[in-house]
Every structure is written in C-alpha cells, then in structure tokens.
Scaffold this motif. Structure first.
Motif, PDB file in Angstrom:
ATOM      1  N   TYR A   1      13.094  -3.220 -15.805  1.00 59.33           N
ATOM      2  CA  TYR A   1      11.817  -2.996 -16.509  1.00 59.33           C
ATOM      3  C   TYR A   1      11.133  -1.706 -16.029  1.00 59.33           C
ATOM      4  O   TYR A   1      10.423  -1.057 -16.784  1.00 59.33           O
ATOM      5  CB  TYR A   1      10.871  -4.185 -16.324  1.00 59.33           C
ATOM      6  CG  TYR A   1      11.288  -5.438 -17.054  1.00 59.33           C
ATOM      7  CD1 TYR A   1      12.217  -5.422 -18.091  1.00 59.33           C
ATOM      8  CD2 TYR A   1      10.728  -6.671 -16.720  1.00 59.33           C
ATOM      9  CE1 TYR A   1      12.586  -6.583 -18.756  1.00 59.33           C
ATOM     10  CE2 TYR A   1      11.088  -7.830 -17.386  1.00 59.33           C
ATOM     11  CZ  TYR A   1      12.025  -7.780 -18.390  1.00 59.33           C
ATOM     12  OH  TYR A   1      12.375  -8.940 -19.044  1.00 59.33           O
TER      13      TYR A   1
ATOM     14  N   LYS B   1       5.889  -0.446  -7.547  1.00 55.12           N
ATOM     15  CA  LYS B   1       6.978  -1.345  -7.965  1.00 55.12           C
ATOM     16  C   LYS B   1       7.378  -2.243  -6.797  1.00 55.12           C
ATOM     17  O   LYS B   1       7.563  -3.452  -6.963  1.00 55.12           O
ATOM     18  CB  LYS B   1       8.190  -0.526  -8.427  1.00 55.12           C
ATOM     19  CG  LYS B   1       9.325  -1.397  -8.929  1.00 55.12           C
ATOM     20  CD  LYS B   1      10.630  -0.631  -9.092  1.00 55.12           C
ATOM     21  CE  LYS B   1      11.268  -0.327  -7.757  1.00 55.12           C
ATOM     22  NZ  LYS B   1      12.636   0.193  -7.855  1.00 55.12           N
TER      23      LYS B   1
ATOM     24  N   CYS C   1       7.682 -10.540 -14.390  1.00 51.32           N
ATOM     25  CA  CYS C   1       8.348  -9.255 -14.110  1.00 51.32           C
ATOM     26  C   CYS C   1       7.904  -8.197 -15.108  1.00 51.32           C
ATOM     27  O   CYS C   1       7.690  -7.034 -14.761  1.00 51.32           O
ATOM     28  CB  CYS C   1       9.869  -9.397 -14.192  1.00 51.32           C
ATOM     29  SG  CYS C   1      10.626 -10.274 -12.822  1.00 51.32           S
ATOM     30  N   ASP C   2       7.777  -8.580 -16.364  1.00 45.42           N
ATOM     31  CA  ASP C   2       7.525  -7.617 -17.433  1.00 45.42           C
ATOM     32  C   ASP C   2       6.086  -7.129 -17.498  1.00 45.42           C
ATOM     33  O   ASP C   2       5.820  -5.996 -17.895  1.00 45.42           O
ATOM     34  CB  ASP C   2       7.884  -8.277 -18.765  1.00 45.42           C
ATOM     35  CG  ASP C   2       7.625  -7.365 -19.962  1.00 45.42           C
ATOM     36  OD1 ASP C   2       8.134  -6.236 -19.946  1.00 45.42           O
ATOM     37  OD2 ASP C   2       6.924  -7.784 -20.894  1.00 45.42           O
TER      38      ASP C   2
ATOM     39  N   THR D   1       7.024  -6.242  -6.597  1.00 42.16           N
ATOM     40  CA  THR D   1       8.213  -7.071  -6.344  1.00 42.16           C
ATOM     41  C   THR D   1       7.944  -8.037  -5.191  1.00 42.16           C
ATOM     42  O   THR D   1       8.245  -9.231  -5.285  1.00 42.16           O
ATOM     43  CB  THR D   1       9.429  -6.176  -5.998  1.00 42.16           C
ATOM     44  OG1 THR D   1       9.598  -5.207  -7.041  1.00 42.16           O
ATOM     45  CG2 THR D   1      10.697  -6.998  -5.879  1.00 42.16           C
TER      46      THR D   1
ATOM     47  N   LEU E   1       5.520 -10.786  -6.178  1.00 41.50           N
ATOM     48  CA  LEU E   1       6.151 -11.770  -7.067  1.00 41.50           C
ATOM     49  C   LEU E   1       7.153 -12.625  -6.303  1.00 41.50           C
ATOM     50  O   LEU E   1       7.228 -13.843  -6.497  1.00 41.50           O
ATOM     51  CB  LEU E   1       6.835 -11.051  -8.243  1.00 41.50           C
ATOM     52  CG  LEU E   1       7.525 -11.965  -9.249  1.00 41.50           C
ATOM     53  CD1 LEU E   1       6.556 -12.969  -9.859  1.00 41.50           C
ATOM     54  CD2 LEU E   1       8.183 -11.146 -10.363  1.00 41.50           C
TER      55      LEU E   1
ATOM     56  N   ILE F   1      13.151  -6.510 -12.208  1.00 39.04           N
ATOM     57  CA  ILE F   1      12.039  -5.550 -12.092  1.00 39.04           C
ATOM     58  C   ILE F   1      12.558  -4.116 -12.156  1.00 39.04           C
ATOM     59  O   ILE F   1      11.945  -3.251 -12.789  1.00 39.04           O
ATOM     60  CB  ILE F   1      11.223  -5.813 -10.807  1.00 39.04           C
ATOM     61  CG1 ILE F   1      10.461  -7.136 -10.961  1.00 39.04           C
ATOM     62  CG2 ILE F   1      10.258  -4.657 -10.529  1.00 39.04           C
ATOM     63  CD1 ILE F   1       9.524  -7.466  -9.844  1.00 39.04           C
TER      64      ILE F   1
ATOM     65  N   ILE G   1      15.688 -11.208  -8.994  1.00 41.50           N
ATOM     66  CA  ILE G   1      14.321 -10.804  -9.396  1.00 41.50           C
ATOM     67  C   ILE G   1      14.122  -9.297  -9.189  1.00 41.50           C
ATOM     68  O   ILE G   1      13.549  -8.614 -10.044  1.00 41.50           O
ATOM     69  CB  ILE G   1      13.276 -11.650  -8.637  1.00 41.50           C
ATOM     70  CG1 ILE G   1      13.332 -13.084  -9.188  1.00 41.50           C
ATOM     71  CG2 ILE G   1      11.874 -11.057  -8.770  1.00 41.50           C
ATOM     72  CD1 ILE G   1      12.445 -14.069  -8.480  1.00 41.50           C
ATOM     73  N   LYS G   2      14.628  -8.788  -8.082  1.00 38.95           N
ATOM     74  CA  LYS G   2      14.549  -7.327  -7.886  1.00 38.95           C
ATOM     75  C   LYS G   2      15.273  -6.595  -9.003  1.00 38.95           C
ATOM     76  O   LYS G   2      14.821  -5.544  -9.469  1.00 38.95           O
ATOM     77  CB  LYS G   2      15.172  -6.934  -6.531  1.00 38.95           C
ATOM     78  CG  LYS G   2      14.288  -7.264  -5.349  1.00 38.95           C
ATOM     79  CD  LYS G   2      14.966  -6.835  -4.049  1.00 38.95           C
ATOM     80  CE  LYS G   2      14.172  -7.342  -2.859  1.00 38.95           C
ATOM     81  NZ  LYS G   2      14.848  -7.053  -1.583  1.00 38.95           N
TER      82      LYS G   2
END
Lengths: 211, 211
Positions: A100, A188, A164-165, A192, A195, A97, A93-94
């Motif tokens: 993006y 950011k 994420c987006d 992160t 999320l 992100i 996941i990091k």
C-alpha cells in the motif's frame, strides 16, 4: 514485493504502460485515469494498450496482478515456511503495508474492479480468494499451535486490510487534519508498529505472547 | 445517531433531496451520483438543489454533516460523561460501525471531498479535525487513568476508522470472496465484536482489562 518495474532503457512497452498507469494513479490520488492519459504519459501509442491488454479492463487486471501477484506468492511461501507463526503474521502485515505504501491506489482499484461484472470474477479468483484462503491457513496455524486466540478469518481479513489501507487512502485527512504532507519511511514504520501492537495484542494468547 | 430523515409526508424538500442522494449512493455502492439523478429520485426539481444547497458541493457537505454531525456531538458528550473509559471506547467504536452500516458511502465521500480545495477546509474543520481531537481526548483519559497503553492518537484514528470502514466498503469482496450477499445486523454485530476484541486486546493495560 511488487514488480511494476522501474523504467529502464530495456523496459518493455508493456511494463512502461503499466508503470505510467500506476504513476498517474499515485500522483492524482485517484484510479480515474484514461487510456489517453496513460498513453500520453508513457509516450507510447494508445493502440499498444489494445495490443498488450485488449482493453482498459485488461490493463487494470494486469496492473493489479503485477502489483499484488508477487506478494501473494510470497505469502503462500510464508505459510509453508518453518518459521514461528507469530513472525509469519508480522511479516504478512508488514508486506501488506509495504504494498500500500508503494501503490496506495491498489485497494481502491480492486474494489472498483469487483464492481464490474467482466472483471469481478477474474479479480476475485486471482487475488481476493487466494489472499483470503492463505490468510485463513496462517491463522489456522496460529490457532492450532495455541498461540492465536480464535478469530474468524473473514473478520481478520477486513479489519487488517482496512487498517493497513486507511493511512494511505486517507492522505488528504493526514494533510488536513494532522498537518502531515506526505508519508515517508518513518511514518510507515511507526504505523506498522502501532498496527502490529494492536493486532498482536488482540490476537495472541499468553502462550503466543511468550513465543 | 444520524439524521438523514426517513421520508414522511411532512419531510422538507431539503431532507428529501439529502435522503435521495444517500439512497442512490447506498444502492449503487458509489458516490458518483449526479444532481439530475438526485432530482429524479426525489421527484423534485433540480433547481431546488441550488436553492437549498447552492451547488452539488453544498449538497455533499450538508449530507456529510447530517450523517456525521450527530455522532460527532454524541462522541463529544461521551468524552465528558462519567463512565468508565473502557466503556466509552467501546461505545465510540460501536457508534462508528453503526454509521458506516447505515451510510456505507460516508468514509469515501469525505475522502473525495477532501480532494476538492473548495470543500477540503470545510470538511476537515467540521468533521475530520473535531473527530481526531475528540478521539485524542478519549485516548488521553484512558492513558491518564492507566487503563490504556500509550498509543499515538493519529495511528489510532487511521487503524480504527479503516478497520470499521472496510467491511462496508468491501461489500463486493464479501460477495465474491466470501459468498455473503449483504451485511445484516448479525454480521455487523459479529464484526463489531471481533474488532472490539482486537482493539481492546491491543490497547488495554492489565489494569484496563480488569476494569
């Protein structure tokens, strides 16, 4: 993670063109960028686009591969690694992100390419399908180990990529509704973490939470 | 939830134009629709757009208000209601997904409008800010009652809207990477449940989970 290279004296014309395309998309917040504009920005002849990429479609495909290819390879490596599966999920996941954050246009670019017949099969074979498949393997590891609850990988794909987006896609909302001018490292990181809290809270079993 | 009316004999020209714009955006999977195309589709004179909406921007604004206005009012009502806060959160997320299911273009349309100076302030005053503020109140109720963990409402806004939207935005991914042709009620329901599991798992305290 990504390799649209920083321009140096030795950078190839190919890389300069890709960087110019990426920079224009980032600055304008749109993927609507013409070949002429890319040529102008790169100070290279637009005939070089034809030489290196064949067409604008070819350039777009090269851009997406340059931006996402390395992250995809890393993800495949991550799945194979001898690491706790919860850590793998966090790193995944990091990683999304971070891509993006650097290339906020890329999710939109992929969707636009999937709407064009000529590109759709290439993009889905090179990017979307391998990403979905690798995520599926990661989730399966978590479920097999009893650390993840059951989750449909397809649902996970859309929930996580969308979440994420949206911060990066929604920079105008960020500005107009929340008064924030730009996304910096701190924002950011906070996004992160928020999320990750939500996804891990949603997906981990009690055993996973203890791990 | 939303009121872009189904066309009947008595439907006003204004509603017919809005419905034509929405239908074209849904069919094409893009918000790039010209006034001429809207006029053709509606079988009305494009001068009527000028009469009812002033300009294409006016029509877009009316469309967004028609599609999202009622849901926004419902959300405000929901926050005031005497209902368990966990139920309110569920209804809110279901409401967002239902709007995107019927009008999969609307998130993209708002973002495009926020990029145009003339529209940005109107859209953010009428839609984005009230939505963010009402969500904030809902989350505050949950945190005050001890049923929600602490969460930054801005992070919640982007995570949840992005996750809700991505399935509908990504219909070409759905098709090419997952072999699914269209989103039906069953898929919408399954997606809603998967997202609710994740959000509730992420946000509820133990007290909230018992409630």
């Amino acid at each position: 993670m990504a390799t649209v290279e920083k321009v140096t004296e030795k950078t190839s014309s190919r890389a300069i063109l890709l960087r110019a395309a990426a920079d224009l998309m980032i600055e304008r917040g749109t993927i609507e960028v013409s070949l002429n504009e890319i040529a102008q920005r790169s100070q290279l002849n637009s005939a070089l686009v034809k030489y290196y990429f064949g067409s604008k479609n070819g350039l777009m495909l090269a851009l997406v591969e340059d931006v996402l290819g390395p992250g995809l390879e890393q993800l495949k490596g991550l799945v194979e690694m001898d690491l706790p599966v919860v850590e793998k999920l966090k790193l995944h996941i990091k990683g999304i992100i971070n891509v993006y954050f650097r290339y906020p246009f890329v999710n939109r670019l992929i969707h636009a390419m999937l709407m064009e017949q000529e590109l759709a099969i290439k993009v889905s074979e090179k990017i979307s399908k391998p990403l979905a498949e690798t995520q599926r393997q990661l989730l399966q590891q978590g479920m097999d180990s009893g650390q993840f609850k059951h989750i449909d990988p397809m649902m996970f794909y859309f929930i996580v990529l969308g979440a994420c987006d949206q911060l990066f896609f929604g920079q105008h909302v960020l500005n107009h509704a929340f008064g924030i001018e730009r996304i910096d490292e701190d924002l950011k990181r906070a996004y992160t973490n928020a999320l990750l809290d939500m996804v891990l809270g949603g997906i981990l079993t009690e055993e996973g939470q203890r791990a």
